[in-house]
Enzyme design. Structure first.
Site, PDB file in Angstrom:
ATOM      1  CE  LYS A  56       0.287   6.512   3.589  1.00 52.57           C
ATOM      2  NZ  LYS A  56      -0.619   6.226   2.360  1.00 52.57           N
ATOM      3  NE  ARG A  73      11.582  -1.188   2.474  1.00 54.36           N
ATOM      4  CZ  ARG A  73      10.608  -0.900   2.119  1.00 54.36           C
ATOM      5  NH1 ARG A  73       9.175  -1.292   2.696  1.00 54.36           N
ATOM      6  NH2 ARG A  73      10.189  -0.239   0.964  1.00 54.36           N
ATOM      7  NE  ARG A 130       9.259   6.038  -2.119  1.00 55.27           N
ATOM      8  CZ  ARG A 130       9.399   5.065  -1.290  1.00 55.27           C
ATOM      9  NH1 ARG A 130      10.521   4.237  -1.037  1.00 55.27           N
ATOM     10  NH2 ARG A 130       8.201   4.363  -0.991  1.00 55.27           N
ATOM     11  NE  ARG A 144      12.296  -2.107  -2.891  1.00 55.81           N
ATOM     12  CZ  ARG A 144      10.928  -1.618  -2.686  1.00 55.81           C
ATOM     13  NH1 ARG A 144      10.165  -2.466  -3.512  1.00 55.81           N
ATOM     14  NH2 ARG A 144      10.515  -0.658  -2.008  1.00 55.81           N
ATOM     15  NE  ARG A 182      -0.609   8.975  -3.588  1.00 57.11           N
ATOM     16  CZ  ARG A 182      -0.059   7.769  -3.723  1.00 57.11           C
ATOM     17  NH1 ARG A 182       0.219   7.375  -4.926  1.00 57.11           N
ATOM     18  NH2 ARG A 182      -0.156   6.574  -2.944  1.00 57.11           N
TER      19      ARG A 182
END
Ligand SMILES: [Zn+2]
Length: 224
Positions: A16, A130, A174, A163, A91
């Site tokens: 996004k 990642r 999430r 992370r 949101r």
């Protein structure tokens, strides 16, 4: 020319932000990512920025009405006269309703809510791969952008770590949060006939092309 007042929706890892920045360059419309707006309001020491800072300094979440005020300041400013791209706001449903109210006050309305859809496994693949350099935060990806030597930063030789945000269980969480909060928004915009879905599982260039095609159709419809 008709205004393009856009909201971007999509899960973490949907690309996004990348698409928002492209739209910003292509359409020359301001791109407002909520986090950036809040930081800018604080920096410019606007009244709302000062209020937001009090919450941020205490480590608290900035309440809805403050965020709404900060966003309203921007979209009612002259730089957003031809339109805007919102990312990270609204949101929640109350935020979406507040945005509509603010726009209505100035005789405007949203043009579309663009939902960039990416299957959950793809989000996990993108975010879970990642690897971040411990020292400087340089970002690699085991599949899409691997370092020359596994587990070592190409730039400064520091160890690469996962992370906390990119750990599989955290990614799932999430995603759950995203679904809980965002699904009501998707229905809200769908009922208003503003929702446009885009397949975000494609490479960024393809997604970008589809968004461009969609927006030119919308613009034609608006001009009629
Ligand atoms: Zn590094």
């Amino acid at each position: 020319m008709a205004e393009l007042n856009l909201v971007l929706l999509g899960p973490p890892g949907s690309g996004k932000g990348t698409q928002g920045e492209r739209l910003n360059e292509d359409l020359r419309l301001p791109y407002y990512a909520t986090g950036d707006i809040l930081r800018a309001a604080v920096r410019d020491e606007t009244q709302l920025g000062k209020t937001a800072k009090e919450f941020m300094d205490r480590g608290d979440l900035v309440p809805d009405d403050v965020i709404i005020g900060v966003i309203a300041e921007r979209i009612e400013g002259s730089e957003a006269a031809d339109g805007f791209i919102l990312d990270g706001f609204p949101r929640t449903l109350p935020q979406a309703e507040a945005l509509d109210d603010e726009l209505e006050k100035v005789d405007r309305g949203l043009t579309a809510a663009l939902l960039i859809e990416v299957p959950e496994e793809e989000v996990v693949r993108r975010l879970g791969g990642r690897r971040t350099c411990e020292k400087e935060g340089h970002v690699f990806h085991v599949e899409f952008n691997p370092p020359e030597e596994e587990g070592v930063c190409d730039i400064d030789g520091s160890p690469l770590v996962i992370r906390d945000d990119d750990k599989p269980e955290v990614i799932r969480h999430r995603l759950e949060t995203y679904h809980d909060k965002t699904e009501p928004l998707v229905s809200y915009y769908e009922e208003k006939g503003l929702l446009r879905q885009i397949d975000g599982a494609q490479p960024p260039d393809v997604v970008g092309e589809r968004i461009r095609a969609l927006l030119s159709t919308l613009r034609m419809e608006e001009d009629i």
